[in-house]
Write a protein that holds these residues in place. Structure first.
Motif, short mmCIF file in Angstrom:
data_model
loop_
_atom_site.label_atom_id
_atom_site.label_comp_id
_atom_site.label_asym_id
_atom_site.label_seq_id
_atom_site.Cartn_x
_atom_site.Cartn_y
_atom_site.Cartn_z
N PRO A 246 0.83 -1.21 0.00
CA PRO A 246 0.00 0.00 0.00
C PRO A 246 0.86 1.25 0.00
CG PRO A 246 0.05 -1.01 2.18
CD PRO A 246 0.75 -1.96 1.26
N VAL A 247 0.24 2.38 -0.30
CA VAL A 247 0.96 3.66 -0.34
C VAL A 247 0.38 4.60 0.71
CG1 VAL A 247 1.70 3.58 -2.74
CG2 VAL A 247 -0.60 4.35 -2.20
N LYS A 248 1.21 5.53 1.17
CA LYS A 248 0.79 6.47 2.21
C LYS A 248 0.79 7.91 1.73
CE LYS A 248 2.55 3.55 5.96
NZ LYS A 248 3.47 3.48 7.13
N MET A 249 1.70 8.25 0.83
CA MET A 249 1.86 9.64 0.41
C MET A 249 1.34 9.84 -1.01
SD MET A 249 3.22 11.25 2.94
CE MET A 249 3.76 12.74 2.15
N LEU A 250 0.49 10.83 -1.20
CA LEU A 250 0.02 11.20 -2.54
C LEU A 250 0.91 12.33 -3.04
CD1 LEU A 250 -1.96 10.90 -4.84
CD2 LEU A 250 -3.53 12.43 -3.65
N THR A 251 2.01 11.96 -3.68
CA THR A 251 2.97 12.94 -4.17
C THR A 251 2.44 13.63 -5.42
OG1 THR A 251 4.09 11.32 -5.56
CG2 THR A 251 4.86 11.55 -3.28
N TYR A 252 3.14 14.66 -5.87
CA TYR A 252 2.72 15.38 -7.08
C TYR A 252 2.73 14.44 -8.28
CZ TYR A 252 2.99 18.46 -11.12
OH TYR A 252 2.77 19.05 -12.33
N GLU A 253 3.77 13.59 -8.39
CA GLU A 253 3.86 12.69 -9.54
C GLU A 253 2.74 11.65 -9.51
OE1 GLU A 253 5.31 11.15 -13.09
OE2 GLU A 253 5.71 13.03 -12.04
N ARG A 254 2.41 11.15 -8.34
CA ARG A 254 1.32 10.19 -8.23
C ARG A 254 -0.02 10.86 -8.53
NH1 ARG A 254 3.41 7.20 -2.65
NH2 ARG A 254 4.96 5.83 -3.67
N HIS A 255 -0.18 12.08 -8.10
CA HIS A 255 -1.40 12.84 -8.38
C HIS A 255 -1.57 13.02 -9.89
CE1 HIS A 255 -4.19 16.23 -8.62
NE2 HIS A 255 -4.57 15.96 -7.38
N ARG A 256 -0.45 13.30 -10.57
CA ARG A 256 -0.50 13.49 -12.02
C ARG A 256 -0.92 12.21 -12.73
NH1 ARG A 256 2.23 12.17 -16.19
NH2 ARG A 256 3.83 11.12 -14.93
N LYS A 257 -0.38 11.07 -12.28
CA LYS A 257 -0.72 9.80 -12.91
C LYS A 257 -2.20 9.44 -12.66
CE LYS A 257 3.91 7.78 -12.75
NZ LYS A 257 4.77 6.71 -12.19
N LEU A 258 -2.67 9.67 -11.44
CA LEU A 258 -4.07 9.39 -11.13
C LEU A 258 -5.00 10.28 -11.93
CD1 LEU A 258 -3.99 8.89 -7.26
CD2 LEU A 258 -4.49 7.16 -8.99
N GLU A 259 -4.61 11.53 -12.11
CA GLU A 259 -5.44 12.45 -12.90
C GLU A 259 -5.58 11.94 -14.33
OE1 GLU A 259 -5.80 17.23 -13.86
OE2 GLU A 259 -3.86 16.38 -13.34
N ASP A 260 -4.47 11.44 -14.90
CA ASP A 260 -4.53 10.90 -16.27
C ASP A 260 -5.47 9.70 -16.33
OD1 ASP A 260 -3.09 10.81 -19.06
OD2 ASP A 260 -3.08 8.74 -18.33
N VAL A 261 -5.46 8.87 -15.30
CA VAL A 261 -6.31 7.68 -15.29
C VAL A 261 -7.79 8.04 -15.18
CG1 VAL A 261 -6.96 5.66 -13.90
CG2 VAL A 261 -4.56 6.08 -14.45
N VAL A 262 -8.14 8.92 -14.22
CA VAL A 262 -9.56 9.23 -14.00
C VAL A 262 -10.15 10.03 -15.14
CG1 VAL A 262 -9.27 9.17 -11.50
CG2 VAL A 262 -9.11 11.36 -12.69
N LEU A 263 -9.30 10.70 -15.94
CA LEU A 263 -9.81 11.44 -17.09
C LEU A 263 -10.06 10.53 -18.30
CD1 LEU A 263 -7.69 14.74 -17.04
CD2 LEU A 263 -10.10 14.47 -16.49
#
Length: 313
Positions: A246-263
């Protein structure tokens, strides 16, 4: 209701529904949370074809932001829902009875509206037909009303007329009968350009809407979907007892990747990809090709996530 007040997504709900035997048992075990999940499931059924839902508790849990175990219990343990013979779908018999009454009422209203339109415009449903008269003029029939022009007189019989004839002046007659060919061409070209312009603007609006992400899915903003997916990733690891960490920190890079997925993916597609990842021997490091589990950053890399969703890893 929608923004205009139309009951497009309406379904009836008894004010004392909480006191039915089945829902009392549901509330005793799961309290208000279970009661809320029950009605959220009914809302989902209202949006589904034939008012049936696929039996995928993980997908429903992701949509409702609840545990899959609670969803399963609400659906299976209290006799509130019925499954199809193949066990792939479930539905509510009481909900379907209510919707049948509503659908029949809507059908009758539509039929009454159609018949009223026929009575108003006559047997030809208001269609306009055009015939050529002997003197080169044209006769237009619209729901039983007739207009003749092309000569020096026009006869128009309607509900308020007595069949009188009105003489047109010579100049007026010339304006009607001698419409230039060039004027017709210009009018057609203008209409064609206006139509083309509307289509272009429509496509531009679609692109702008996508780029700015002004649209929302099921009332959730992009940021809410990003945070929900981040949380759902850890929940799926626990649910499937996966070796992925599991992950604990939502870093900027992870946020960017998640944004690409949800879009680019619907909520149910993201849930399906997560199931594929958590149950994959390869991604859990249980194959000769991969000895260590994949991590969050590798899974949500766009090209890797596409393969996971398609089931090719």
């Amino acid at each position: 209701m929608d923004k205009k007040g139309n009951k497009t997504n309406y379904f009836s709900h008894d004010s004392n529904a909480r006191n039915s035997d089945k829902l009392i048992r549901l509330r005793m075990r799961h309290k208000a949370a279970g009661y809320g999940v029950y009605f959220m499931i009914l809302e989902r059924l209202r949006e589904e074809p034939n008012y049936m839902s696929v039996k995928d508790y993980n997908m429903i849990a992701f949509d409702l932001r609840e545990d899959a175990s609670l969803i399963k219990s609400v659906v299976e343990d209290f006799g509130l829902f019925v499954f199809t013979d193949d066990g792939k779908y479930f539905y509510s018999e009481s909900f379907n009875r209510r919707m049948a009454v509503k659908d029949e009422k809507a059908r009758k209203q539509a039929e009454a509206g159609r018949k009223a339109m026929q009575r108003r415009w006559g047997k030809n449903d208001g269609k306009v037909t055009e015939k050529t008269t002997e003197n080169g003029g044209k006769t237009t029939e619209n729901g039983g009303k007739t207009t003749e022009n092309g000569g020096k007189s026009t006869a128009c019989n309607n509900d308020n007329s007595s069949g009188s004839v009105t003489d047109l002046g010579e100049n007026d007659n010339l304006l009607i009968t001698n419409l230039g060919e060039n004027d017709n061409k210009k009018s057609k070209v203008k209409k064609s350009k206006e139509k083309e312009s509307k289509e272009i603007n429509k496509e531009k609006n679609k692109e702008t809407k996508k780029e700015k992400n002004t649209c929302e899915e099921n009332g959730k903003t992009v940021e809410e979907k990003i945070l929900g997916t981040f949380k759902f990733f850890n929940e799926m690891i626990e649910y499937y007892h996966s070796s992925i960490r599991p992950v604990k920190m939502l870093t900027y890079e992870r946020h960017r990747k998640l944004e690409d997925v949800v879009l680019h993916y619907k909520s149910e597609d993201i849930a399906a990809a997560m199931r594929n990842a958590m149950t994959s021997d390869y991604l859990n490091g249980r194959t000769s090709r991969r000895k260590l589990p994949a991590d969050f950053d590798w899974i949500f890399e766009p090209k890797n996530f596409a393969k996971i969703f398609e089931g090719s890893v």
